[in-house]
Design a protein around this motif. Sequence first.
Motif, PDB file in Angstrom:
ATOM      1  N   GLU A   1      15.837 -26.058  -4.718  1.00  0.00           N
ATOM      2  CA  GLU A   1      14.385 -26.239  -4.702  1.00  0.00           C
ATOM      3  C   GLU A   1      13.848 -26.445  -6.117  1.00  0.00           C
ATOM      4  O   GLU A   1      12.948 -27.271  -6.338  1.00  0.00           O
ATOM      5  CB  GLU A   1      13.725 -25.028  -4.054  1.00  0.00           C
ATOM      6  CG  GLU A   1      13.974 -24.925  -2.552  1.00  0.00           C
ATOM      7  CD  GLU A   1      13.316 -23.696  -1.945  1.00  0.00           C
ATOM      8  OE1 GLU A   1      12.768 -22.887  -2.744  1.00  0.00           O
ATOM      9  OE2 GLU A   1      13.330 -23.559  -0.718  1.00  0.00           O
ATOM     10  N   ALA A   2      14.405 -25.670  -7.059  1.00  0.00           N
ATOM     11  CA  ALA A   2      13.964 -25.799  -8.444  1.00  0.00           C
ATOM     12  C   ALA A   2      14.284 -27.189  -8.979  1.00  0.00           C
ATOM     13  O   ALA A   2      13.474 -27.819  -9.684  1.00  0.00           O
ATOM     14  CB  ALA A   2      14.624 -24.730  -9.314  1.00  0.00           C
ATOM     15  N   ARG A   3      15.510 -27.675  -8.643  1.00  0.00           N
ATOM     16  CA  ARG A   3      15.897 -29.011  -9.101  1.00  0.00           C
ATOM     17  C   ARG A   3      14.986 -30.075  -8.487  1.00  0.00           C
ATOM     18  O   ARG A   3      14.540 -31.001  -9.171  1.00  0.00           O
ATOM     19  CB  ARG A   3      17.357 -29.273  -8.728  1.00  0.00           C
ATOM     20  CG  ARG A   3      17.866 -30.619  -9.257  1.00  0.00           C
ATOM     21  CD  ARG A   3      19.329 -30.849  -8.906  1.00  0.00           C
ATOM     22  NE  ARG A   3      20.180 -29.893  -9.610  1.00  0.00           N
ATOM     23  CZ  ARG A   3      20.879 -28.924  -9.025  1.00  0.00           C
ATOM     24  NH1 ARG A   3      20.810 -28.764  -7.700  1.00  0.00           N
ATOM     25  NH2 ARG A   3      21.632 -28.099  -9.728  1.00  0.00           N
ATOM     26  N   ALA A   4      14.710 -29.921  -7.180  1.00  0.00           N
ATOM     27  CA  ALA A   4      13.835 -30.888  -6.510  1.00  0.00           C
ATOM     28  C   ALA A   4      12.429 -30.848  -7.111  1.00  0.00           C
ATOM     29  O   ALA A   4      11.790 -31.889  -7.327  1.00  0.00           O
ATOM     30  CB  ALA A   4      13.787 -30.602  -5.011  1.00  0.00           C
ATOM     31  N   TYR A   5      11.951 -29.640  -7.392  1.00  0.00           N
ATOM     32  CA  TYR A   5      10.621 -29.495  -7.985  1.00  0.00           C
ATOM     33  C   TYR A   5      10.585 -30.134  -9.373  1.00  0.00           C
ATOM     34  O   TYR A   5       9.632 -30.845  -9.730  1.00  0.00           O
ATOM     35  CB  TYR A   5      10.256 -28.015  -8.075  1.00  0.00           C
ATOM     36  CG  TYR A   5       8.939 -27.761  -8.772  1.00  0.00           C
ATOM     37  CD1 TYR A   5       7.730 -28.025  -8.131  1.00  0.00           C
ATOM     38  CD2 TYR A   5       8.911 -27.287 -10.083  1.00  0.00           C
ATOM     39  CE1 TYR A   5       6.528 -27.813  -8.773  1.00  0.00           C
ATOM     40  CE2 TYR A   5       7.710 -27.073 -10.728  1.00  0.00           C
ATOM     41  CZ  TYR A   5       6.519 -27.329 -10.074  1.00  0.00           C
ATOM     42  OH  TYR A   5       5.327 -27.122 -10.721  1.00  0.00           O
ATOM     43  N   ALA A   6      11.662 -29.869 -10.140  1.00  0.00           N
ATOM     44  CA  ALA A   6      11.733 -30.441 -11.484  1.00  0.00           C
ATOM     45  C   ALA A   6      11.742 -31.963 -11.416  1.00  0.00           C
ATOM     46  O   ALA A   6      11.088 -32.641 -12.213  1.00  0.00           O
ATOM     47  CB  ALA A   6      12.978 -29.925 -12.203  1.00  0.00           C
ATOM     48  N   GLU A   7      12.479 -32.500 -10.448  1.00  0.00           N
ATOM     49  CA  GLU A   7      12.526 -33.957 -10.302  1.00  0.00           C
ATOM     50  C   GLU A   7      11.152 -34.512  -9.926  1.00  0.00           C
ATOM     51  O   GLU A   7      10.742 -35.564 -10.419  1.00  0.00           O
ATOM     52  CB  GLU A   7      13.568 -34.345  -9.251  1.00  0.00           C
ATOM     53  CG  GLU A   7      15.007 -34.100  -9.713  1.00  0.00           C
ATOM     54  CD  GLU A   7      16.018 -34.398  -8.615  1.00  0.00           C
ATOM     55  OE1 GLU A   7      15.560 -34.666  -7.471  1.00  0.00           O
ATOM     56  OE2 GLU A   7      17.228 -34.360  -8.888  1.00  0.00           O
ATOM     57  N   ARG A   8      10.453 -33.764  -9.040  1.00  0.00           N
ATOM     58  CA  ARG A   8       9.112 -34.209  -8.660  1.00  0.00           C
ATOM     59  C   ARG A   8       8.168 -34.172  -9.852  1.00  0.00           C
ATOM     60  O   ARG A   8       7.352 -35.073 -10.048  1.00  0.00           O
ATOM     61  CB  ARG A   8       8.562 -33.334  -7.529  1.00  0.00           C
ATOM     62  CG  ARG A   8       9.223 -33.571  -6.180  1.00  0.00           C
ATOM     63  CD  ARG A   8       8.375 -33.010  -5.048  1.00  0.00           C
ATOM     64  NE  ARG A   8       8.144 -31.577  -5.201  1.00  0.00           N
ATOM     65  CZ  ARG A   8       8.953 -30.627  -4.747  1.00  0.00           C
ATOM     66  NH1 ARG A   8      10.091 -30.954  -4.118  1.00  0.00           N
ATOM     67  NH2 ARG A   8       8.652 -29.349  -4.902  1.00  0.00           N
ATOM     68  N   VAL A   9       8.285 -33.095 -10.646  1.00  0.00           N
ATOM     69  CA  VAL A   9       7.435 -32.971 -11.837  1.00  0.00           C
ATOM     70  C   VAL A   9       7.717 -34.101 -12.819  1.00  0.00           C
ATOM     71  O   VAL A   9       6.798 -34.733 -13.360  1.00  0.00           O
ATOM     72  CB  VAL A   9       7.660 -31.604 -12.513  1.00  0.00           C
ATOM     73  CG1 VAL A   9       6.979 -31.570 -13.893  1.00  0.00           C
ATOM     74  CG2 VAL A   9       7.122 -30.485 -11.638  1.00  0.00           C
ATOM     75  N   VAL A  10       9.009 -34.371 -13.028  1.00  0.00           N
ATOM     76  CA  VAL A  10       9.383 -35.444 -13.955  1.00  0.00           C
ATOM     77  C   VAL A  10       8.885 -36.793 -13.442  1.00  0.00           C
ATOM     78  O   VAL A  10       8.338 -37.610 -14.188  1.00  0.00           O
ATOM     79  CB  VAL A  10      10.914 -35.464 -14.157  1.00  0.00           C
ATOM     80  CG1 VAL A  10      11.328 -36.723 -14.927  1.00  0.00           C
ATOM     81  CG2 VAL A  10      11.365 -34.219 -14.900  1.00  0.00           C
TER      82      VAL A  10
END
Length: 206
Positions: free
Chosen positions: A27-36
Amino acid sequence: MGLSSADRIVEKIVGDARREADRIVGEARAYAERVVEEARRRARERIDSELSKYRASREEEARRALMEARVKARERWLKEREDLISQAIERVRERLARVVEEPGYVKALEQLIEEAAVSIGGGDLVVQLNERDAKLPLDLEGVARRVKERTGVDTKIELSDRRVECMGGAIVMSRDGSFVYDNTLESRLARREAEMRLAAAKILFA
């Protein structure tokens, strides 16, 4: 040797913890990707916006420059046209100045006096001329007869002792001064100047 109940419990807890950790990391990776990606999208939008503003600014500058160039070109064209028309009118003035020296000028002057007298309506009239024209052999009685024929009014025309400053032509007025008709060459030219400018413009810039 089989696992004890305690080992199985520990293994289950560890497995659950690992899966939870994997889920959190995912989830953190997905969130980070969304933020980026959102940051990239906003950056692209900002860049596109700045580029659009820059292009719009340059296009507006180009439009203003083109408009200014057109205005200056039209002003220059109008000035050149006015200069050419003024030159043409000045040549007419020079031609009129020569007309008064020609043999047919006496007849032309009588016609100018007649035209002015008819415009006034005939009657008891006086005519003012310049110093040179006052010495010409004018047939004012003949002019008066023609004015009477055209107006039906008994007409008498006398030469005034007053002289006018003009190239030629005449100022005709009733004896009491109530009616005046300026038919000097300068006045005729002034009355015709607008018409002459229009005609010259059509000829020069057709």
